[in-house]
Design a protein around this motif. Structure first.
Motif, PDB file in Angstrom:
ATOM      1  N   LEU A 127      71.350  35.580 -44.411  1.00 37.81           N
ATOM      2  CA  LEU A 127      70.493  36.647 -43.892  1.00 37.81           C
ATOM      3  C   LEU A 127      69.067  36.589 -44.436  1.00 37.81           C
ATOM      4  O   LEU A 127      68.216  37.351 -43.996  1.00 37.81           O
ATOM      5  CB  LEU A 127      71.111  38.011 -44.213  1.00 37.81           C
ATOM      6  N   LYS A 128      68.829  35.695 -45.386  1.00 37.13           N
ATOM      7  CA  LYS A 128      67.483  35.579 -45.952  1.00 37.13           C
ATOM      8  C   LYS A 128      66.642  34.679 -45.056  1.00 37.13           C
ATOM      9  O   LYS A 128      66.916  33.488 -44.926  1.00 37.13           O
ATOM     10  CB  LYS A 128      67.541  35.005 -47.367  1.00 37.13           C
ATOM     11  N   MET A 129      65.650  35.284 -44.424  1.00 34.41           N
ATOM     12  CA  MET A 129      64.750  34.540 -43.546  1.00 34.41           C
ATOM     13  C   MET A 129      63.525  35.386 -43.274  1.00 34.41           C
ATOM     14  O   MET A 129      63.472  36.552 -43.670  1.00 34.41           O
ATOM     15  CB  MET A 129      65.456  34.163 -42.244  1.00 34.41           C
ATOM     16  N   ASP A 130      62.575  34.803 -42.615  1.00 34.84           N
ATOM     17  CA  ASP A 130      61.401  35.562 -42.196  1.00 34.84           C
ATOM     18  C   ASP A 130      61.701  36.179 -40.835  1.00 34.84           C
ATOM     19  O   ASP A 130      61.723  35.483 -39.821  1.00 34.84           O
ATOM     20  CB  ASP A 130      60.170  34.647 -42.094  1.00 34.84           C
ATOM     21  N   TYR A 131      61.920  37.476 -40.844  1.00 30.55           N
ATOM     22  CA  TYR A 131      62.216  38.194 -39.609  1.00 30.55           C
ATOM     23  C   TYR A 131      60.911  38.580 -38.928  1.00 30.55           C
ATOM     24  O   TYR A 131      59.917  38.868 -39.590  1.00 30.55           O
ATOM     25  CB  TYR A 131      63.022  39.469 -39.903  1.00 30.55           C
ATOM     26  N   PRO A 132      60.904  38.614 -37.612  1.00 29.46           N
ATOM     27  CA  PRO A 132      59.716  39.105 -36.909  1.00 29.46           C
ATOM     28  C   PRO A 132      59.457  40.566 -37.276  1.00 29.46           C
ATOM     29  O   PRO A 132      60.383  41.316 -37.581  1.00 29.46           O
ATOM     30  CB  PRO A 132      60.086  38.987 -35.425  1.00 29.46           C
ATOM     31  N   LYS A 133      58.194  40.956 -37.246  1.00 30.83           N
ATOM     32  CA  LYS A 133      57.840  42.336 -37.584  1.00 30.83           C
ATOM     33  C   LYS A 133      58.554  43.335 -36.661  1.00 30.83           C
ATOM     34  O   LYS A 133      58.886  44.440 -37.077  1.00 30.83           O
ATOM     35  CB  LYS A 133      56.339  42.517 -37.544  1.00 30.83           C
ATOM     36  N   ALA A 134      58.811  42.949 -35.428  1.00 33.97           N
ATOM     37  CA  ALA A 134      59.520  43.836 -34.497  1.00 33.97           C
ATOM     38  C   ALA A 134      60.943  44.107 -34.987  1.00 33.97           C
ATOM     39  O   ALA A 134      61.453  45.227 -34.856  1.00 33.97           O
ATOM     40  CB  ALA A 134      59.543  43.243 -33.096  1.00 33.97           C
ATOM     41  N   ALA A 135      61.595  43.098 -35.558  1.00 30.79           N
ATOM     42  CA  ALA A 135      62.945  43.305 -36.117  1.00 30.79           C
ATOM     43  C   ALA A 135      62.871  44.277 -37.286  1.00 30.79           C
ATOM     44  O   ALA A 135      63.737  45.149 -37.442  1.00 30.79           O
ATOM     45  CB  ALA A 135      63.553  41.980 -36.560  1.00 30.79           C
ATOM     46  N   GLY A 136      61.831  44.158 -38.091  1.00 32.06           N
ATOM     47  CA  GLY A 136      61.630  45.099 -39.187  1.00 32.06           C
ATOM     48  C   GLY A 136      61.430  46.514 -38.678  1.00 32.06           C
ATOM     49  O   GLY A 136      61.919  47.478 -39.270  1.00 32.06           O
ATOM     50  N   ALA A 137      60.718  46.643 -37.571  1.00 33.47           N
ATOM     51  CA  ALA A 137      60.489  47.969 -36.994  1.00 33.47           C
ATOM     52  C   ALA A 137      61.805  48.582 -36.521  1.00 33.47           C
ATOM     53  O   ALA A 137      62.040  49.783 -36.715  1.00 33.47           O
ATOM     54  CB  ALA A 137      59.498  47.876 -35.839  1.00 33.47           C
ATOM     55  N   VAL A 138      62.676  47.780 -35.927  1.00 32.50           N
ATOM     56  CA  VAL A 138      63.976  48.275 -35.467  1.00 32.50           C
ATOM     57  C   VAL A 138      64.818  48.710 -36.666  1.00 32.50           C
ATOM     58  O   VAL A 138      65.443  49.780 -36.648  1.00 32.50           O
ATOM     59  CB  VAL A 138      64.712  47.202 -34.631  1.00 32.50           C
ATOM     60  N   ILE A 139      64.824  47.907 -37.715  1.00 23.37           N
ATOM     61  CA  ILE A 139      65.579  48.259 -38.923  1.00 23.37           C
ATOM     62  C   ILE A 139      64.961  49.498 -39.576  1.00 23.37           C
ATOM     63  O   ILE A 139      65.669  50.371 -40.081  1.00 23.37           O
ATOM     64  CB  ILE A 139      65.623  47.078 -39.914  1.00 23.37           C
ATOM     65  N   GLY A 140      63.638  49.595 -39.565  1.00 17.93           N
ATOM     66  CA  GLY A 140      62.966  50.781 -40.094  1.00 17.93           C
ATOM     67  C   GLY A 140      63.362  52.031 -39.319  1.00 17.93           C
ATOM     68  O   GLY A 140      63.582  53.099 -39.906  1.00 17.93           O
ATOM     69  N   GLN A 141      63.431  51.913 -38.000  1.00 19.69           N
ATOM     70  CA  GLN A 141      63.866  53.050 -37.182  1.00 19.69           C
ATOM     71  C   GLN A 141      65.298  53.423 -37.543  1.00 19.69           C
ATOM     72  O   GLN A 141      65.635  54.617 -37.631  1.00 19.69           O
ATOM     73  CB  GLN A 141      63.770  52.723 -35.697  1.00 19.69           C
ATOM     74  N   HIS A 142      66.142  52.439 -37.773  1.00 18.99           N
ATOM     75  CA  HIS A 142      67.523  52.705 -38.176  1.00 18.99           C
ATOM     76  C   HIS A 142      67.542  53.490 -39.498  1.00 18.99           C
ATOM     77  O   HIS A 142      68.276  54.468 -39.637  1.00 18.99           O
ATOM     78  CB  HIS A 142      68.290  51.391 -38.318  1.00 18.99           C
ATOM     79  N   GLY A 143      66.717  53.079 -40.445  1.00 17.35           N
ATOM     80  CA  GLY A 143      66.629  53.787 -41.715  1.00 17.35           C
ATOM     81  C   GLY A 143      66.162  55.217 -41.532  1.00 17.35           C
ATOM     82  O   GLY A 143      66.692  56.151 -42.150  1.00 17.35           O
ATOM     83  N   PHE A 144      65.167  55.406 -40.666  1.00 16.27           N
ATOM     84  CA  PHE A 144      64.675  56.753 -40.384  1.00 16.27           C
ATOM     85  C   PHE A 144      65.774  57.607 -39.761  1.00 16.27           C
ATOM     86  O   PHE A 144      65.943  58.778 -40.112  1.00 16.27           O
ATOM     87  CB  PHE A 144      63.456  56.683 -39.456  1.00 16.27           C
ATOM     88  N   ASN A 145      66.548  57.017 -38.837  1.00 14.05           N
ATOM     89  CA  ASN A 145      67.653  57.749 -38.215  1.00 14.05           C
ATOM     90  C   ASN A 145      68.716  58.130 -39.240  1.00 14.05           C
ATOM     91  O   ASN A 145      69.247  59.234 -39.218  1.00 14.05           O
ATOM     92  CB  ASN A 145      68.268  56.947 -37.071  1.00 14.05           C
TER      93      ASN A 145
END
Length: 151
Positions: free
Chosen positions: A54-72
């Motif tokens: 799972l260690k890799m450079d994720y696109p910023k959009a993937a980070g945004a989706v994960i961030g939204q998940h955290g916010f939820n």
């Protein structure tokens, strides 16, 4: 009547635990994303997957989706935590609000992470069992209360 009060208070305590765990999970997930360590956020969620894969450079959009998940996770945890204090007092709408927010959040977790075998039993699956118990106890107490008033 005392029996239903015990059920509601037990349900409320379960929702307090569930809510606090999810607030913490939300904060930790968002922290990983906000510090640009998307891998850490994903590894924290999918704990049964080899972390090296799972260690890799994720696109910023993937980070945004994960961030939204955290916010939820954060807001759902807060809603159920606050609802718990109203459930303690027997508030019927709070029973349904916690069940909808917490129950549906855990249903998604169960369907996509548990059944996908991406997580270990602890802590996520235990939280699913806690929310299920809280829902069953409060619904049963609600139904018993309605039946008492009818007779």
């Amino acid at each position: 009547m005392k029996y239903t009060t015990i059920l509601l208070k037990t349900s409320a305590l379960l929702w307090i635990v569930w809510g606090l765990v999810h607030v913490l999970a939300g904060v930790m997930t968002m922290k990983g994303v906000l510090t640009q360590d998307i891998s850490a956020a994903i590894i924290g969620i999918a704990d049964a997957v080899n972390p090296e894969s799972l260690k890799m450079d994720y696109p910023k959009a993937a980070g945004a989706v994960i961030g939204q998940h955290g916010f939820n996770l954060l807001w759902i945890g807060l809603v159920t935590f606050i609802s718990a204090f109203f459930i303690w007092k027997g508030n019927k709408p709070a029973i349904f609000l916690a069940a909808i927010c917490g129950g549906l959040a855990d249903l998604g977790y169960f369907l996509f992470l548990d059944l996908g075998s991406y997580v270990h039993f602890v802590p996520g699956t235990i939280m699913t069992l806690i929310s299920s118990a809280a829902i069953l106890l409060s619904f049963y107490a609600h139904l018993k209360t309605k039946a008492t008033y009818r007779s």
